[in-house]
Design a protein around this motif. Structure first.
Motif, PDB file in Angstrom:
ATOM      1  N   ALA A 207       3.915   5.520  -5.733  1.00  0.00           N
ATOM      2  CA  ALA A 207       3.747   5.506  -7.186  1.00  0.00           C
ATOM      3  C   ALA A 207       2.694   6.516  -7.624  1.00  0.00           C
ATOM      4  O   ALA A 207       2.850   7.204  -8.643  1.00  0.00           O
ATOM      5  CB  ALA A 207       3.360   4.100  -7.649  1.00  0.00           C
ATOM      6  N   GLY A 208       1.610   6.631  -6.852  1.00  0.00           N
ATOM      7  CA  GLY A 208       0.582   7.613  -7.188  1.00  0.00           C
ATOM      8  C   GLY A 208       1.102   9.034  -7.106  1.00  0.00           C
ATOM      9  O   GLY A 208       0.796   9.874  -7.954  1.00  0.00           O
ATOM     10  N   ALA A 209       1.913   9.323  -6.079  1.00  0.00           N
ATOM     11  CA  ALA A 209       2.476  10.667  -5.940  1.00  0.00           C
ATOM     12  C   ALA A 209       3.431  10.982  -7.087  1.00  0.00           C
ATOM     13  O   ALA A 209       3.421  12.086  -7.639  1.00  0.00           O
ATOM     14  CB  ALA A 209       3.190  10.797  -4.597  1.00  0.00           C
TER      15      ALA A 209
ATOM     16  N   ALA B  33       0.830  -1.207   0.000  1.00  0.00           N
ATOM     17  CA  ALA B  33       0.000   0.000   0.000  1.00  0.00           C
ATOM     18  C   ALA B  33       0.862   1.254   0.000  1.00  0.00           C
ATOM     19  O   ALA B  33       0.563   2.235  -0.698  1.00  0.00           O
ATOM     20  CB  ALA B  33      -0.932  -0.005   1.212  1.00  0.00           C
ATOM     21  N   PHE B  34       1.951   1.245   0.780  1.00  0.00           N
ATOM     22  CA  PHE B  34       2.837   2.406   0.817  1.00  0.00           C
ATOM     23  C   PHE B  34       3.539   2.605  -0.527  1.00  0.00           C
ATOM     24  O   PHE B  34       3.729   3.732  -0.987  1.00  0.00           O
ATOM     25  CB  PHE B  34       3.868   2.245   1.935  1.00  0.00           C
TER      26      PHE B  34
ATOM     27  N   VAL C 294       5.358   9.028   2.236  1.00  0.00           N
ATOM     28  CA  VAL C 294       5.163  10.376   2.778  1.00  0.00           C
ATOM     29  C   VAL C 294       6.034  11.386   2.040  1.00  0.00           C
ATOM     30  O   VAL C 294       5.595  12.498   1.702  1.00  0.00           O
ATOM     31  CB  VAL C 294       5.472  10.384   4.287  1.00  0.00           C
ATOM     32  N   THR C 295       7.280  11.010   1.753  1.00  0.00           N
ATOM     33  CA  THR C 295       8.179  11.922   1.039  1.00  0.00           C
ATOM     34  C   THR C 295       7.679  12.202  -0.372  1.00  0.00           C
ATOM     35  O   THR C 295       7.699  13.348  -0.843  1.00  0.00           O
ATOM     36  CB  THR C 295       9.590  11.329   0.979  1.00  0.00           C
TER      37      THR C 295
ATOM     38  N   GLY D  82      -3.542   4.774  -0.767  1.00  0.00           N
ATOM     39  CA  GLY D  82      -2.495   3.834  -0.388  1.00  0.00           C
ATOM     40  C   GLY D  82      -1.919   4.147   0.974  1.00  0.00           C
ATOM     41  O   GLY D  82      -1.673   3.245   1.789  1.00  0.00           O
ATOM     42  N   LEU D  83      -1.702   5.429   1.239  1.00  0.00           N
ATOM     43  CA  LEU D  83      -1.178   5.822   2.544  1.00  0.00           C
ATOM     44  C   LEU D  83      -2.172   5.483   3.651  1.00  0.00           C
ATOM     45  O   LEU D  83      -1.792   4.958   4.709  1.00  0.00           O
ATOM     46  CB  LEU D  83      -0.881   7.323   2.541  1.00  0.00           C
ATOM     47  N   ALA D  84      -3.455   5.751   3.412  1.00  0.00           N
ATOM     48  CA  ALA D  84      -4.470   5.465   4.426  1.00  0.00           C
ATOM     49  C   ALA D  84      -4.601   3.964   4.679  1.00  0.00           C
ATOM     50  O   ALA D  84      -4.665   3.512   5.832  1.00  0.00           O
ATOM     51  CB  ALA D  84      -5.813   6.048   3.989  1.00  0.00           C
TER      52      ALA D  84
END
Length: 270
Positions: free
Chosen positions: A9-11, A3-4, A96-97, A37-39
């Motif tokens: 990848a989305g960012a 998920a992370f 997060v980065t 993904g982060l959530a």
């Protein structure tokens, strides 16, 4: 961890899409993947970190017994503990980065060195010296194609579909102008931007005989005989004028761009 990585990848996808010129639907999809993904990653990690099931514990004191403290410390420091999984922590840090870096890309649009978006884009339109005036079908217009007291929609040749370029021409009695049109006039023929300076709606209603045009969205009214200044409604700026001339071929053409940014006001204008 997956998920992370999907979040990262989305960012990255958002940053790449924005950098290549922008595509609103795909930017939205990429941001949705990044935050989802982060959530999901944080939710799954939290569920695995906290033991499940129902527990009842007698409160004998606020401090846990030494044996329980030792078991907790051993659990948190064990190699299989979620807290010590370096790969998982690295994936979280990457996600997060990546989201933080992607969030910086839209800020480029507000910086002075970015001449393409959005400030200059609000000032530069397809109009320019030598661009002929055409009607909605692309037919070039001559001065006689604009009858007296009639509103005629005009567009830049080759850019009929440009959203910031629609304009209109009206032929008025030159002696009635109390203030000359911003773009000048040819025997009473003048051209202004069709976009209302309040919210960008098309100013399509011409009140014949009055020299006034009305925006049907919020009822802003502009006096063409007085520099197209607003005389009613929420609009605060006059309609920008378009300087025109008659070319050697007898067709109307622009001698420059609008005298002011067309359409709704933005951060540096009312």
């Amino acid at each position: 961890m997956a998920a992370f990585l999907a979040s990262a990848a989305g960012a990255v996808g958002f940053a790449v899409t924005y950098g290549l010129g922008g595509n609103t639907p795909w930017e939205g999809v990429c941001l949705a993947v990044a935050f989802a993904g982060l959530a999901v990653g944080l939710a799954v990690w939290g569920r695995r970190l906290v033991p499940g099931g129902g527990y009842v514990e007698e409160h004998e004191g606020f401090a846990p017994p030494p044996r329980e403290q030792a078991l907790t410390a051993a659990e948190l420091t064990a190699p299989e503990s979620p807290v010590r999984r370096r790969g998982l922590l690295a994936a979280l840090a990457l996600a997060v980065t990546a989201i933080g870096v992607a969030a910086l890309f839209p800020l480029r649009s507000l910086l002075p060195f970015d001449r393409a978006r959005p400030a200059r884009a609000r000032r530069d339109t397809p109009w320019g010296p030598g661009v002929r005036l055409v009607d909605g079908s692309g037919r070039p217009l001559r001065p006689q194609d604009v009858p007296a007291e009639t509103m005629v929609g005009v567009f830049p040749e080759g850019n009929v579909d440009a959203g910031d370029a629609p304009a209109f021409a009206v032929r008025l009695d030159p002696g009635r102008f109390s203030r000359p049109p911003a773009g000048g006039q040819l025997d009473g023929l003048a051209v202004w931007s069709l976009l209302c300076t309040h919210a960008g709606c098309p100013v399509r209603l011409y009140l014949k005989g009055t020299g006034r045009v009305l925006c049907p969205c919020h009822q802003s009214s502009f006096d063409l005989l007085a520099g197209a200044r607003p005389i009613a409604g929420p609009a605060a700026r006059p309609l920008p004028g378009l300087p025109i001339e008659v070319g050697p071929d007898g067709f109307l053409r622009a001698t420059g761009d609008f005298t002011a940014p067309p359409g709704a006001g933005f951060w540096s204008r009312p």
